[in-house]
Design an enzyme around this catalytic site. Structure first.
Site, PDB file in Angstrom:
ATOM      1  N   CYS A   8       0.817  -1.213   0.000  1.00 45.69           N
ATOM      2  CA  CYS A   8       0.000   0.000   0.000  1.00 45.69           C
ATOM      3  C   CYS A   8       0.855   1.270   0.000  1.00 45.69           C
ATOM      4  O   CYS A   8       0.316   2.370  -0.111  1.00 45.69           O
ATOM      5  CB  CYS A   8      -0.937  -0.001   1.192  1.00 45.69           C
ATOM      6  SG  CYS A   8      -1.920  -1.496   1.271  1.00 45.69           S
TER       7      CYS A   8
ATOM      8  N   HIS B 206      -2.511   6.794   3.827  1.00 43.14           N
ATOM      9  CA  HIS B 206      -3.097   5.617   3.193  1.00 43.14           C
ATOM     10  C   HIS B 206      -4.396   5.294   3.932  1.00 43.14           C
ATOM     11  O   HIS B 206      -4.450   5.302   5.163  1.00 43.14           O
ATOM     12  CB  HIS B 206      -2.116   4.446   3.272  1.00 43.14           C
ATOM     13  CG  HIS B 206      -2.741   3.133   2.932  1.00 43.14           C
ATOM     14  ND1 HIS B 206      -3.492   2.960   1.787  1.00 43.14           N
ATOM     15  CD2 HIS B 206      -2.757   1.940   3.583  1.00 43.14           C
ATOM     16  CE1 HIS B 206      -3.937   1.711   1.754  1.00 43.14           C
ATOM     17  NE2 HIS B 206      -3.506   1.072   2.832  1.00 43.14           N
TER      18      HIS B 206
ATOM     19  N   ASN C 294     -10.208   0.343   1.367  1.00 39.70           N
ATOM     20  CA  ASN C 294      -8.750   0.339   1.204  1.00 39.70           C
ATOM     21  C   ASN C 294      -8.426  -0.061  -0.242  1.00 39.70           C
ATOM     22  O   ASN C 294      -8.674  -1.197  -0.641  1.00 39.70           O
ATOM     23  CB  ASN C 294      -8.158  -0.657   2.206  1.00 39.70           C
ATOM     24  CG  ASN C 294      -6.648  -0.768   2.113  1.00 39.70           C
ATOM     25  OD1 ASN C 294      -6.041  -0.342   1.141  1.00 39.70           O
ATOM     26  ND2 ASN C 294      -6.051  -1.369   3.120  1.00 39.70           N
TER      27      ASN C 294
HETATM   28  O1  UT7 Z   1      -3.493  -1.606   3.581  1.00 37.29           O
HETATM   29  C1  UT7 Z   1      -2.703  -2.510   4.257  1.00 37.29           C
HETATM   30  C2  UT7 Z   1      -2.708  -2.235   5.656  1.00 37.29           C
HETATM   31  N1  UT7 Z   1      -3.848  -2.851   6.312  1.00 37.29           N
HETATM   32  C3  UT7 Z   1      -4.264  -2.342   7.446  1.00 37.29           C
HETATM   33  O2  UT7 Z   1      -3.787  -1.322   7.875  1.00 37.29           O
HETATM   34  C4  UT7 Z   1      -5.289  -3.091   8.261  1.00 37.29           C
HETATM   35  C5  UT7 Z   1      -5.000  -2.879   9.718  1.00 37.29           C
HETATM   36  N2  UT7 Z   1      -5.901  -3.591  10.590  1.00 37.29           N
HETATM   37  C6  UT7 Z   1      -7.181  -3.230  10.779  1.00 37.29           C
HETATM   38  O3  UT7 Z   1      -7.637  -2.275  10.198  1.00 37.29           O
HETATM   39  C7  UT7 Z   1      -8.000  -4.008  11.807  1.00 37.29           C
HETATM   40  O4  UT7 Z   1      -7.152  -4.858  12.531  1.00 37.29           O
HETATM   41  C8  UT7 Z   1      -9.153  -4.834  11.172  1.00 37.29           C
HETATM   42  C9  UT7 Z   1     -10.225  -3.898  10.647  1.00 37.29           C
HETATM   43  C10 UT7 Z   1      -8.605  -5.695  10.048  1.00 37.29           C
HETATM   44  C11 UT7 Z   1      -9.778  -5.718  12.223  1.00 37.29           C
HETATM   45  O5  UT7 Z   1     -10.230  -4.920  13.316  1.00 37.29           O
HETATM   46  P1  UT7 Z   1      -9.924  -5.382  14.820  1.00 37.29           P
HETATM   47  O6  UT7 Z   1     -10.553  -4.395  15.702  1.00 37.29           O
HETATM   48  O7  UT7 Z   1      -8.431  -5.587  14.912  1.00 37.29           O
HETATM   49  O8  UT7 Z   1     -10.735  -6.720  14.901  1.00 37.29           O
HETATM   50  P2  UT7 Z   1     -10.223  -8.169  15.277  1.00 37.29           P
HETATM   51  O9  UT7 Z   1      -9.438  -8.748  14.165  1.00 37.29           O
HETATM   52  O10 UT7 Z   1      -9.601  -8.135  16.637  1.00 37.29           O
HETATM   53  O11 UT7 Z   1     -11.585  -8.927  15.413  1.00 37.29           O
HETATM   54  C12 UT7 Z   1     -12.496  -8.628  16.461  1.00 37.29           C
HETATM   55  C13 UT7 Z   1     -13.699  -9.529  16.322  1.00 37.29           C
HETATM   56  C14 UT7 Z   1     -13.338 -10.978  16.155  1.00 37.29           C
HETATM   57  O12 UT7 Z   1     -14.323 -11.762  16.828  1.00 37.29           O
HETATM   58  P3  UT7 Z   1     -14.016 -12.443  18.252  1.00 37.29           P
HETATM   59  O13 UT7 Z   1     -12.836 -13.324  18.000  1.00 37.29           O
HETATM   60  O14 UT7 Z   1     -13.703 -11.293  19.167  1.00 37.29           O
HETATM   61  O15 UT7 Z   1     -15.276 -13.151  18.549  1.00 37.29           O
HETATM   62  C15 UT7 Z   1     -13.454 -11.208  14.670  1.00 37.29           C
HETATM   63  O16 UT7 Z   1     -13.739 -12.555  14.340  1.00 37.29           O
HETATM   64  O17 UT7 Z   1     -14.422  -9.155  15.150  1.00 37.29           O
HETATM   65  C16 UT7 Z   1     -14.634 -10.314  14.344  1.00 37.29           C
HETATM   66  N3  UT7 Z   1     -14.650  -9.931  12.947  1.00 37.29           N
HETATM   67  C17 UT7 Z   1     -15.778  -9.565  12.299  1.00 37.29           C
HETATM   68  N4  UT7 Z   1     -17.048  -9.477  12.707  1.00 37.29           N
HETATM   69  C18 UT7 Z   1     -17.967  -9.043  11.805  1.00 37.29           C
HETATM   70  C19 UT7 Z   1     -13.611  -9.831  12.085  1.00 37.29           C
HETATM   71  N5  UT7 Z   1     -14.030  -9.413  10.883  1.00 37.29           N
HETATM   72  C20 UT7 Z   1     -15.379  -9.229  10.993  1.00 37.29           C
HETATM   73  C21 UT7 Z   1     -16.371  -8.816  10.102  1.00 37.29           C
HETATM   74  N6  UT7 Z   1     -17.644  -8.731  10.546  1.00 37.29           N
HETATM   75  N7  UT7 Z   1     -16.090  -8.473   8.826  1.00 37.29           N
END
Ligand code: UT7
Length: 326
Positions: free
Chosen positions: A112, A251, A281
């Site tokens: 990115c 970004h 993104n």
């Molecule tokens: O461009 C390249 C660079 N990329 C980035 O900068 C991405 C950076 N990371 C992020 O933006 C975030 O980490 C994410 C948006 C990808 C994820 O957010 P998070 O707050 O870190 O969520 P998480 O991965 O800790 O997931 C929290 C919960 C999980 O459930 P449990 O295990 O707590 O029950 C996930 O399974 O949210 C769940 N989850 C979802 N729920 C509904 C993950 N994806 C989804 C979804 N819908 N799409």
């Protein structure tokens, strides 16, 4: 040595709008989660256009904005992780369509951060006098490498492209650049290409599909630190302070990353330009699309100071300190 400035911008996104509700029908997700955790409301999806098609449309707009034609361009760099083909490059495909017959053309991949890397490379060509006018494009059709069964990633990405025309001359536009990489953390964000597979191998490998795999939490932590480091680097190099900067163009990966950085830098969030709500993104394209939007909205005036800042797979990062001269 010549100075280098941005003299035109353009962008293009496919017309198909995909909402969070549309995604609820594909994976176990919901509008509320996507909006609050990422800031994304909609994204655009290609319905058949490939990366070079998107790149071409952004390029044509940027050339028009710069009052130039393909014949004026002697360097084309496309930043992308979603090339149409391994060869020819997207840059060569664009070259043939805009008639930039005297241009040197190649693609670069820096996740990115691609657009920031590409601007930095173009600047070197222009500064030394090797080239006069460069077309730098960030273009992605991420929907073709998205894992549509993985709710952790498929809700995040969108397709789009942005472009800038750079000119060597008397006006100092790009004042400072900074880039870095950390290959030993490459596992946090991956899109596999073709696997090694030939009749002389002991075992024929399974050809895993080329789909995005990401450890979102690790990238989130990395992003919040590296954005600040990248800002600090160009600020120190130029002697300006953050107070002198009208806009930061980050970004567009997650609104929470940007809010966190705005807080840590004691800056009003409105000085961090965001359009992630509309496009999600778009990897190499995101900063380029944002810059073009700002240009079109008339948010930038002559001698405004702007910092572009990117981070992503590789891992890679970088920033560009711009004096807007258009
Ligand atoms: O461009 C390249 C660079 N990329 C980035 O900068 C991405 C950076 N990371 C992020 O933006 C975030 O980490 C994410 C948006 C990808 C994820 O957010 P998070 O707050 O870190 O969520 P998480 O991965 O800790 O997931 C929290 C919960 C999980 O459930 P449990 O295990 O707590 O029950 C996930 O399974 O949210 C769940 N989850 C979802 N729920 C509904 C993950 N994806 C989804 C979804 N819908 N799409």
């Amino acid at each position: 040595m010549s100075y280098v400035s941005i003299v035109g911008t353009g962008s293009y996104v496919p017309t198909k709008v995909v909402t969070n509700n549309d995604l609820e029908k594909i994976v176990d997700t919901n509008d509320e989660w996507i909006k609050t955790r990422t800031g994304i409301h909609t994204r655009r999806m290609s319905e058949g256009e490939n990366t070079s098609d998107l790149a071409l449309k952004a390029a044509e707009e940027a050339l028009k904005d710069a009052d130039m034609s393909g014949e004026d361009i002697d360097l084309i760099i496309v930043a992308t992780v979603t090339q149409d083909t391994f060869t020819p490059s997207v840059a060569c495909i664009v070259q043939s369509k805009i008639g930039a017959n005297k241009a040197t053309c190649f693609d670069i991949t820096a996740g990115c951060t691609g657009f920031v890397y590409a601007l930095n490379i173009a600047k070197q060509f222009l500064e030394t006098g090797k080239c006069k006018n460069a077309l730098v494009i960030g273009a992605e059709v991420l929907s073709k490498v998205t894992n549509w069964e993985d709710r952790n990633t498929c809700v995040l990405f969108g397709d789009g492209s942005g472009a800038a025309v750079l000119r060597a001359g008397e006006q100092e536009g790009i004042i400072s650049t900074y880039t870095g990489s950390k290959g030993d953390e490459n596992r946090y964000l991956e899109i596999k290409a073709v696997q090694v597979n030939n009749p002389f191998m002991q075992e024929i490998s399974n050809n895993n599909p080329s789909l995005i795999k990401m450890n979102g939490k690790e990238i989130f932590k990395f992003a919040t630190k590296i954005i600040r480091k990248s800002l600090k680097n160009v600020i120190e190099d130029t002697g300006y302070s953050l107070d002198d900067v009208k806009y930061i163009v980050p970004h567009q990966a997650n609104h929470r990353i940007i809010e966190h950085v705005a807080h840590k830098t004691n800056m009003d969030i409105d000085r961090y330009y965001m359009n992630i709500d509309k496009y999600g993104n778009t990897s190499s394209a995101s900063i380029a699309i944002a810059l073009d939007e700002m240009n079109k909205k008339g948010l930038l005036e002559k001698n405004d100071k702007v910092i572009l800042v990117g981070f992503g797979g590789g891992l890679t990062w970088g920033s560009i300190f711009i004096n807007w001269v258009k």
